[in-house]
Design an enzyme around this catalytic site. Sequence first.
Site, short mmCIF file in Angstrom:
data_model
loop_
_atom_site.label_atom_id
_atom_site.label_comp_id
_atom_site.label_asym_id
_atom_site.label_seq_id
_atom_site.Cartn_x
_atom_site.Cartn_y
_atom_site.Cartn_z
N LYS A 193 0.77 -1.07 -0.16
CA LYS A 193 0.12 0.12 -0.07
C LYS A 193 0.87 1.18 0.08
O LYS A 193 2.09 1.19 0.62
CB LYS A 193 -0.76 -0.04 1.13
CG LYS A 193 -2.07 0.85 1.26
CD LYS A 193 -3.28 -0.02 0.48
CE LYS A 193 -4.57 0.85 0.32
NZ LYS A 193 -5.60 -0.06 -0.19
N ASP B 226 -6.91 4.25 -4.51
CA ASP B 226 -7.73 4.02 -3.16
C ASP B 226 -8.36 5.33 -2.82
O ASP B 226 -8.58 6.31 -3.86
CB ASP B 226 -6.58 3.56 -2.05
CG ASP B 226 -7.27 3.33 -0.96
OD1 ASP B 226 -7.55 1.95 -0.70
OD2 ASP B 226 -7.52 3.79 0.35
N1 GLU Z 1 -7.34 0.14 -2.76
C1 GLU Z 1 -8.20 -1.16 -2.98
C2 GLU Z 1 -8.22 -2.02 -1.75
O1 GLU Z 1 -8.23 -1.54 -0.83
C3 GLU Z 1 -7.75 -1.86 -4.20
C4 GLU Z 1 -6.25 -2.13 -4.49
C5 GLU Z 1 -5.83 -2.58 -5.65
O2 GLU Z 1 -6.66 -2.79 -6.66
O3 GLU Z 1 -4.65 -2.86 -6.10
O4 GLU Z 1 -8.29 -3.27 -2.13
#
Ligand code: GLU
Length: 444
Positions: free
Chosen positions: A127, A167
């Site tokens: 992340k 996100d």
């Molecule tokens: N931010 C999204 C999550 O919390 C998607 C992450 C992604 O697609 O890599 O899963």
Amino acid sequence: MSLNFESFIAYARAKNPNESEFLQAVAEVTEDLIPYINQKHPDWIDAKILERIIEPERIIIFKVSWLNDQNQVQVNRGFRVQMNSAIGPYKGGLRFSPTVNLSILKFLAFEQVFKNSLTGIPLGGGKGGSDFDPKGKSDMEIMRFCQSFMTELYRHIGAETDVPAGDIGVGEREIGYLFGQYKRIQNNFTGVLTGKGKYWGGSYLRPEATGYGLLYFVQCVFENMDEEVAGKEICISGAGNVAYYATEKAIHLGAKVITLSNSLGTIHDPEGFTLEKLAYLKEIGRELPKYVDRYKTAAFYTDRKPWHFKCDIALPCATQNELNEEDAQLLVSQGCICVAEGANMPSTAEAIKVFHKAKIHFAPGKAANAGGVAVSGLEMSQNWAGQQWSSDKVDGKLKTIMNNIHKTCVKHGKEEDGYINYLKGANIGGFIKVAESMLAQGIV
Ligand code: GLU
């Protein structure tokens, strides 16, 4: 020898002082994993599997300088937490928000490891993001910020190394600017980011995937109790991408969504949102109070959360820790039977205890909102194959993935009295694959 939860948390706290969100996520997961390891895999204690899994493989923190429209120098901080790559390249979104800090990104990266494992697609967890506040910024300011951010991040990511996505605060526009800068620096058109536009490598249904997947999961929960979602009243929080497409799918399924919210307050529309009303909401953006000027049966509350209204199903789709113990008690006392998280860790630890005690169905984000990253995984497959699949094909795969996640939760979370502890099921189901893979790859 056996592991003890309190001593493990004391160890985690000493190593990560002042990281309350990260410690909350670690406690939420290890509370289920410790009894499982003691009982089923005592050999994993000496292998220090838990100490290893809570330690990020790498964290990159960098300066992001850029010029605003008045040519004034701005300085933000950029992050990428590369948490675990045991089962695949690091994968997870980027969050742009003034609330971003290391604790929040570490909790999100940690949750992502288990979520990604549950999808059944070979994806590790990561992340990232920045304390940059996109609110009130011009399009060119967003572009200059994204270009400066990527000018450092590009050297740490890659289609087979680490694949960021969106996100909170990062959508298709930001992914576009980030992708453009990456491609310019590397001279390489690859699937290094997901959530791309449909004409330049994006997957159909990626924007809808988290919200749609959430409802597919809720459908599984209801089918499992021989009930259906049609006719149910749903309270949703948030007014972003996840909340929007969760509402749309709930309407398709014949349910009635009566709330949406943002930091200004909550819309309560007792008649339920329709597709036409949703289109209007998209038009007004953050200005939620405008909704009640057009739809007179609705009311806008600056002092009430969606959880203050009576419903059958609650879907927190805004942000972490938005639903506390008091909210949980209110939901339960007014007859709510299912809470499924569209956001990451929106329920506090105390709220989850209330749901479990009342034996209502509680689906944690790592299971219920995995549809987003799952379709990101499908986007990566399409990029590698040089293909673009139809939206029906992607939708079919998304449904199968959400069904499989539900089955995994039932398998590992069913208790003696038949109650399904989805949190336990998701924690154990997500963990096994990652742990086995880490052990197979040696002490690295
Ligand atoms: N931010 C999204 C999550 O919390 C998607 C992450 C992604 O697609 O890599 O899963």
